[in-house]
Design a protein around this motif. Structure first.
Motif, PDB file in Angstrom:
ATOM      1  N   TYR A 178       0.831  -1.204   0.000  1.00  0.00           N
ATOM      2  CA  TYR A 178       0.000   0.000   0.000  1.00  0.00           C
ATOM      3  C   TYR A 178       0.868   1.257   0.000  1.00  0.00           C
ATOM      4  O   TYR A 178       0.643   2.178  -0.786  1.00  0.00           O
ATOM      5  CB  TYR A 178      -0.936  -0.004   1.211  1.00  0.00           C
ATOM      6  CG  TYR A 178      -1.718   1.268   1.346  1.00  0.00           C
ATOM      7  CD1 TYR A 178      -2.817   1.510   0.512  1.00  0.00           C
ATOM      8  CD2 TYR A 178      -1.372   2.234   2.263  1.00  0.00           C
ATOM      9  CE1 TYR A 178      -3.537   2.678   0.613  1.00  0.00           C
ATOM     10  CE2 TYR A 178      -2.078   3.417   2.378  1.00  0.00           C
ATOM     11  CZ  TYR A 178      -3.160   3.633   1.547  1.00  0.00           C
ATOM     12  OH  TYR A 178      -3.877   4.798   1.643  1.00  0.00           O
ATOM     13  N   THR A 197       2.709   1.682  -3.377  1.00  0.00           N
ATOM     14  CA  THR A 197       1.773   2.092  -4.416  1.00  0.00           C
ATOM     15  C   THR A 197       1.382   3.551  -4.239  1.00  0.00           C
ATOM     16  O   THR A 197       1.262   4.294  -5.208  1.00  0.00           O
ATOM     17  CB  THR A 197       0.523   1.193  -4.399  1.00  0.00           C
ATOM     18  OG1 THR A 197       0.924  -0.166  -4.532  1.00  0.00           O
ATOM     19  CG2 THR A 197      -0.415   1.544  -5.540  1.00  0.00           C
ATOM     20  N   GLU A 198       1.212   3.960  -2.993  1.00  0.00           N
ATOM     21  CA  GLU A 198       0.825   5.335  -2.705  1.00  0.00           C
ATOM     22  C   GLU A 198       1.922   6.327  -3.097  1.00  0.00           C
ATOM     23  O   GLU A 198       1.646   7.395  -3.625  1.00  0.00           O
ATOM     24  CB  GLU A 198       0.515   5.457  -1.211  1.00  0.00           C
ATOM     25  CG  GLU A 198      -0.222   6.710  -0.824  1.00  0.00           C
ATOM     26  CD  GLU A 198      -0.603   6.669   0.645  1.00  0.00           C
ATOM     27  OE1 GLU A 198       0.290   6.533   1.500  1.00  0.00           O
ATOM     28  OE2 GLU A 198      -1.801   6.777   0.936  1.00  0.00           O
ATOM     29  N   GLY A 252       3.429   4.552  -7.154  1.00  0.00           N
ATOM     30  CA  GLY A 252       2.499   4.077  -8.171  1.00  0.00           C
ATOM     31  C   GLY A 252       2.747   2.633  -8.566  1.00  0.00           C
ATOM     32  O   GLY A 252       3.372   1.852  -7.847  1.00  0.00           O
ATOM     33  N   ILE A 253       2.265   2.305  -9.742  1.00  0.00           N
ATOM     34  CA  ILE A 253       2.329   0.932 -10.223  1.00  0.00           C
ATOM     35  C   ILE A 253       3.761   0.467 -10.461  1.00  0.00           C
ATOM     36  O   ILE A 253       4.072  -0.714 -10.314  1.00  0.00           O
ATOM     37  CB  ILE A 253       1.461   0.773 -11.499  1.00  0.00           C
ATOM     38  CG1 ILE A 253       1.229  -0.703 -11.821  1.00  0.00           C
ATOM     39  CG2 ILE A 253       2.081   1.477 -12.682  1.00  0.00           C
ATOM     40  CD1 ILE A 253       0.259  -1.368 -10.914  1.00  0.00           C
ATOM     41  N   LEU A 283       5.144  -0.738  -7.193  1.00  0.00           N
ATOM     42  CA  LEU A 283       4.523  -2.022  -6.869  1.00  0.00           C
ATOM     43  C   LEU A 283       5.160  -3.143  -7.687  1.00  0.00           C
ATOM     44  O   LEU A 283       5.404  -4.236  -7.176  1.00  0.00           O
ATOM     45  CB  LEU A 283       3.019  -1.957  -7.126  1.00  0.00           C
ATOM     46  CG  LEU A 283       2.195  -3.139  -6.651  1.00  0.00           C
ATOM     47  CD1 LEU A 283       2.319  -3.323  -5.145  1.00  0.00           C
ATOM     48  CD2 LEU A 283       0.741  -2.953  -7.037  1.00  0.00           C
TER      49      LEU A 283
END
Length: 159
Positions: free
Chosen positions: A75, A78-79, A82-83, A86
Motif C-alpha cells: 500500500y 503504491t501510494e 504508483g504501479i 509495486l
C-alpha cells in the motif's frame, strides 16, 4: 527502464524509491540492463539477510514482516511510487522467495537437493524413518519462520 534507488538495509527497513524513466533500448541492451538489475536485487537481499543474522532479536522482529506487513508495504509503495513501485516490490518478493526456496531446509527445494546429494553419496543408505524426522524438522523451521513473521506484524500493530 525504471530508475531505482535503494537505502541500504538498516536496523529495520529497506526503502525503495522508483522513478519512471522511459528509455528505448535494443534487445541486447535490455537483457544487459535486466541482468544488472537482477544482480543488484540479489545482492540487496543477501545484504538484508546478513543484517538480520547480525542484529539483536528485537531488531529481527522489526525487520521481518508477515502477510500484514507485506500488505502494508504494498500500500505504501503504491501510494508513493504508483504501479512502477509495486512492480519493483513484486520483483523483490519473487526473487526473495526463489532464494529462500534454495535454502537447505527440508521440504524446500534446497533441502531436496541436499537430501538427494546425501543419498547419492551414501548409496541410498538413509532410512525412511530418518527422512521423516528430517521432514518434521523442516516443517518446524518453516512454521517457526511463519509464526515469527506473524508475531512481528502483531507487535508492529499493537505496540
Amino acid at each position: 527502464i525504471i530508475d531505482i534507488s535503494f537505502d541500504k538495509p538498516t536496523n529495520s527497513s529497506l526503502n525503495i524509491y522508483a522513478k519512471e524513466k522511459m528509455k528505448k533500448l535494443s534487445i541486447f541492451d535490455s537483457l544487459k540492463a535486466a541482468q544488472y538489475e537482477f544482480c543488484d536485487f540479489s545482492m540487496l537481499i543477501v545484504d538484508a539477510t546478513k543484517a538480520l543474522f547480525y542484529s539483536n532479536p528485537e531488531k529481527i522482529t522489526q525487520s521481518i514482516s508477515g502477510p500484514i506487513g507485506i500488505s502494508t508495504a504494498m500500500y505504501k509503495i503504491t501510494e508513493t511510487n504508483g504501479i512502477f513501485g509495486l512492480g519493483i516490490l513484486f520483483n523483490l518478493i519473487t526473487l526473495n522467495i526463489a532464494m529462500f526456496n534454495l535454502l537447505p531446509i527440508p521440504l524446500l527445494d534446497g533441502g531436496h537437493i541436499v537430501i538427494t546429494t546425501i543419498i547419492a553419496i551414501f548409496k541410498n543408505r538413509i532410512k525412511e524413518s530418518h527422512i521423516k524426522i528430517i521432514s518434521i524438522i523442516g516443517i518446524s523451521i518453516i512454521l517457526f519462520m511463519f509464526l515469527l513473521g506473524l508475531y512481528s506484524d502483531i507487535i508492529k500493530i499493537f505496540f
